[in-house]
Design an enzyme around this catalytic site. Structure first.
Site, PDB file in Angstrom:
ATOM      1  N   ASP A 178     -42.324 -21.822   0.838  1.00 19.12           N
ATOM      2  CA  ASP A 178     -43.517 -22.410  -0.296  1.00 19.12           C
ATOM      3  C   ASP A 178     -43.683 -23.507  -0.174  1.00 19.12           C
ATOM      4  O   ASP A 178     -43.052 -24.617   0.248  1.00 19.12           O
ATOM      5  CB  ASP A 178     -42.712 -22.107  -1.809  1.00 19.12           C
ATOM      6  CG  ASP A 178     -42.627 -20.757  -1.995  1.00 19.12           C
ATOM      7  OD1 ASP A 178     -43.583 -19.793  -1.731  1.00 19.12           O
ATOM      8  OD2 ASP A 178     -41.512 -20.244  -2.657  1.00 19.12           O
ATOM      9  N   LYS A 179     -44.944 -24.070  -0.958  1.00 12.53           N
ATOM     10  CA  LYS A 179     -45.527 -25.302  -1.062  1.00 12.53           C
ATOM     11  C   LYS A 179     -44.622 -26.102  -2.354  1.00 12.53           C
ATOM     12  O   LYS A 179     -43.943 -26.935  -2.330  1.00 12.53           O
ATOM     13  CB  LYS A 179     -46.688 -25.418  -1.061  1.00 12.53           C
ATOM     14  CG  LYS A 179     -47.131 -26.979  -1.630  1.00 12.53           C
ATOM     15  CD  LYS A 179     -48.869 -27.106  -1.654  1.00 12.53           C
ATOM     16  CE  LYS A 179     -49.051 -28.858  -1.974  1.00 12.53           C
ATOM     17  NZ  LYS A 179     -50.721 -28.997  -2.085  1.00 12.53           N
TER      18      LYS A 179
END
Length: 645
Positions: free
Chosen positions: A278-279
């Site tokens: 994930d960012k």
């Protein structure tokens, strides 16, 4: 494709809203859904999950680094006025649009806030040996052949700039001369080492010019030298790959590796990894890089923001995508409203029963044109439709330059004119327009082929996921949470049907469902027919999933319909300040940061939960089951959304 990421959302019961179906969806809905499932109890949450991958290689495509101004354009303008954003997202997808309609648990849902801080969502990779990746050691393996620390400081910023331009063929110079100010053999040796280690592909020699000593840097083997780090400069006794743990905050894996490659002055394709993360989270994962020393990597800790590298070791192999066992998640849901009894019921159900293994909302895009529609057009061999879906104007949240590009395309159908409106050329729209400029409007297939393969395959995988979600919802509606004759289970890698006499030997946790393709079989009950009907509605033949372009031929796969997370733990904590961390990260522990003292009876309550999931499963869907909520951005933005950043 543009994505929009929300910062935090308050999970409250939404108002009902009627959606107007697109014309091409009406036919499908008539065939597929005689009655739409009404089991959506209506909470909402931000899209957050581990990003599953469908590609077979963990090596990053060999592409040139993009210009900094493009990165700044892409990073800018991500936040906006919440009201206008919510208004634009009315055109987005809801869960029911992509077949996500069922729950397995019976508890009552409750509200909370996810990712009020990105540090409320932490992902630790689980390697194929079952070991969870942690950053807990900054030390560098001792190696007599490593250059001295002075190697990293001996060159001036001006020298480094000139050498980088030489290395990357950015000017017409064939060499760079560096004057040796303090002329000693030791000093010259350090400069030689610095150039060769910091700028792979460059060779050096010493020359006398007008009574002064100069180190001359030049290309050793043409343009290939940059992509292939110098073999002869690497000790034979040392493994060719430096493995390390990457701790990153608020950046996705590909962006992080692009930053590392830029600082190291190498191409991104020499890095490999097991999965993308994930960012908007804190993530910890293993990375491998070809012939870059731990010393050089450790040096980056002094100059990089939101990254830390550690746990270095040398090995003889890279990493391969998908060879991980899964990921361990630590998630905080703040300001929860559930009673202790509700929370206990929800978490016990997650641990004992699990959740439906739906593909999460981010699989389908965030704008008014879902990725599965483009995938369907590819499979139909309808290339004009593919081009139109990608480039046409669309309602919803998009960056201003994309809106202008689409408007120009709609007005002129001129790729060159539309490209001029697009300062960021590496997006899918820019790549397709470049392809149309190169190959012409009558060769859309070749133009589309300019888009990187992984991005192209994303569309058809999205369509497979769309079909799978719809079929699983129908399967659970029809037969509930028990194995029935005609269901599929895996014996090794082979799918077989459950026979009447064996049904008592299996549970719902054994049942798999196919993603459509030419190399899978389908259930021998009503759901098998439902697959065929859904593809007929989409003008596709379930018995002919081979495409005339080999890349787009779907072999299919099998996916468990219920996932039971492992290592499930939870606790409810009280707090007063929404900005304080509620658990210690790896970096906090390394730096000796103490956790704030939490009150026993604070103004707010938070649910802290941990669980492990196998690859290609979505943490969002586990959280959805706990809270009984809708994970779509469309529903999130129509609730009481809190914009904290």
């Amino acid at each position: 494709m543009e994505t929009v990421e929300m910062n935090s959302v308050s999970l409250k019961r939404p108002r009902s809203e009627d959606d107007v179906a697109n014309a091409d969806e009406i036919k499908r809905q008539k065939i597929l859904e005689k009655s739409k499932a009404g089991n959506n109890s209506g909470q909402s949450i931000e899209n957050v999950t581990e990003h599953p991958e469908d590609t077979k290689s963990g090596i990053i495509p060999n592409e040139e680094s993009e210009e900094q101004e493009e990165e700044e354009l892409e990073d800018s303008d991500e936040d906006g006025d919440p009201e206008s954003f919510a208004d634009m997202m009315k055109h987005g997808l809801t869960e029911s649009d992509v077949g996500i309609t069922k729950f397995v648990s019976s508890h009552k849902g409750f509200s909370g806030i996810l990712k009020e801080r990105y540090s409320d969502f932490v992902v630790h990779e689980i390697g194929k040996d079952g070991r969870v990746s942690h950053l807990d050691d900054f030390s560098v393996p001792v190696d007599d052949e490593d250059p001295s620390e002075e190697t990293f400081t001996v060159l001036s910023d001006e020298d480094k700039q000139r050498l980088e331009e030489l290395q990357l063929f950015k000017n017409k110079e064939t060499s760079v001369a560096i004057e040796v100010i303090e002329d000693t053999k030791e000093k010259r040796t350090i400069i030689h080492q610095a150039v060769k280690s910091l700028f792979p592909g460059l060779e050096t020699k010493t020359e006398d010019r007008d009574g002064k000593k100069y180190i001359i840097a030049y290309h050793a083997a043409g343009k290939k030298a940059l992509a292939n780090p110098r073999k002869h400069s690497w000790p034979k006794s040392r493994g060719s790959y430096c493995h390390f743990v990457l701790y990153k905050e608020n950046k996705d894996t590909m962006d992080a590796i692009n930053v590392l490659s830029k600082f190291l002055r190498v191409k991104p394709n020499i890095f490999s990894y097991m999965g993308t993360k994930d960012k908007r989270a804190i993530t910890v994962q293993e990375i491998a890089v070809l012939r870059i020393t731990a010393q050089r990597l450790a040096h980056l800790n002094k100059c990089l923001m939101n990254f830390k590298l550690g746990n270095f070791s040398y090995k003889n192999h890279p990493l391969k995508l998908g060879e991980l066992q899964g990921n361990h998640f630590t998630v905080v849901l703040r300001n929860i409203t559930g009673t202790d009894d509700q929370i206990e019921q929800a978490m016990h159900s997650l641990r004992e029963i699990g959740f439906i293994n739906y593909y999460g909302m981010q699989r389908f895009g965030t704008t008014a044109v879902p990725t599965y529609q483009i995938g369907r057009a590819i499979l139909q061999n309808n290339w004009n439709e593919v081009m139109d879906l990608i480039l046409k104007p669309r309602p919803g949240a998009e960056k201003g330059y994309l809106v202008k590009c689409r408007e120009e395309w709609a007005k002129t159908k001129d790729p060159a004119a539309a490209l001029k409106k697009l300062p960021v050329k590496r997006c899918v729209e820019g790549q397709l327009l470049r392809g149309l400029l190169k190959y012409g409007m009558k060769n859309i297939i070749s133009a589309f082929g300019i888009i990187p393969r992984n991005n192209r395959l994303m569309y058809i995988h999205s369509y497979q996921s769309y079909v799978w979600n719809n079929m699983v919802s129908k399967r659970i509606e029809e037969y509930g949470l028990r194995a029935v004759p005609g269901d599929l289970i895996l014996k090794g890698a082979t799918a077989v049907h459950i026979e009447e006499g064996d049904v008592h030997n299996y549970t719902i946790h054994d049942v798999v469902m196919p993603l459509p393709g030419f190399d899978v079989i389908y259930p021998k009950h009503k759901i098998g027919e439902a697959y065929k009907e859904m593809l007929v509605a989409d003008n596709l033949d379930i018995n002919n999933m081979r495409h005339k372009i080999r890349d787009y031929s779907l072999s299919g796969a099998y996916r468990k319909i219920i996932i039971r997370p492992q290592n499930v733990n939870w606790e409810v904590v009280a707090y007063d300040d929404p900005k304080i961390p509620l658990f210690a990260t790896d970096l906090d522990k390394l730096e000796g940061k103490p956790l704030p003292v939490l009150p026993t009876d604070g103004k707010f309550r938070a649910l802290k939960m941990e669980f492990s999931l196998p690859p290609s499963t979505y943490a969002t869907m586990a959280i959805r089951e706990v809270l009984k909520m809708d994970t779509s951005i469309k529903n999130q933005t129509q609730l009481n959304t809190t914009w904290l950043r």
